[in-house]
Write an enzyme that holds these catalytic residues in place. Sequence first.
Site, PDB file in Angstrom:
ATOM      1  N   LYS A   1      -7.195   1.819  -3.476  1.00  0.00           N
ATOM      2  CA  LYS A   1      -6.893   1.272  -2.142  1.00  0.00           C
ATOM      3  C   LYS A   1      -6.864   2.388  -1.101  1.00  0.00           C
ATOM      4  CE  LYS A   1      -5.327  -1.378   1.248  1.00  0.00           C
ATOM      5  NZ  LYS A   1      -4.116  -2.202   1.198  1.00  0.00           N
TER       6      LYS A   1
ATOM      7  N   THR B   1       0.860  -1.183   0.000  1.00  0.00           N
ATOM      8  CA  THR B   1       0.000   0.000   0.000  1.00  0.00           C
ATOM      9  C   THR B   1       0.893   1.229   0.000  1.00  0.00           C
ATOM     10  OG1 THR B   1      -1.721  -1.186   1.210  1.00  0.00           O
ATOM     11  CG2 THR B   1      -1.839   1.214   1.232  1.00  0.00           C
TER      12      THR B   1
END
Length: 202
Positions: A148, A78
């Site tokens: 995300k 991420t």
Amino acid sequence: MIAFLGQGRMGVPMARRLTAAGHQVTTWRRGTGVTAAEAVEGADLVITMLRDPAAVREVLTAAGPGLRPGATVVEMSTIGPEEVRGLRELLPPEVGLVDAPVLGSVGPAADGTLTVLAGGDVSGCRAVLEVFGVVRECGPLGSGAALKLAVMSALVPAQVLVAETLAYGAAHGVERAALLEVLAGTPLGAVAERLREPARET
């Protein structure tokens, strides 16, 4: 051959799923004595699952000499869309790049039920990504990373809210199980379910 460059609790079950699916997998993590360049040598697909943007840049820079022309790097950490575009500039032009961060935690990683948010051309790696769960193609490079972060911007505060609700209930004698059961019937039900077994979350 797949090279999996990972660390933390998510990396181990994901690498195991690849092996169980019949892929030849070379794994790398810090402290093993194997360099990142050695780990990726000859790999068609290089997957990174690391803790933050700095770690991704560091590891891929170290892996660079071992990357073969035509290989594809699948960045599953991420790190955000800007960092993904920075990786495109870091990698040689003859090496492909896909961003594919995941939604889920250790349990889904082990079960193969993650949601993979993929940005870029996944035609050469979709079958591998499906080992981890459902693949959602989001658009051009960086779009998976952007989605995300957008999801996390809502999910994290919601988890904090439910955790504070559980703490309030405990302070006033409300049974945790009863509170979670009631929350399950509200729009916060999915978040409450994630906190039902906090030991399985990362």
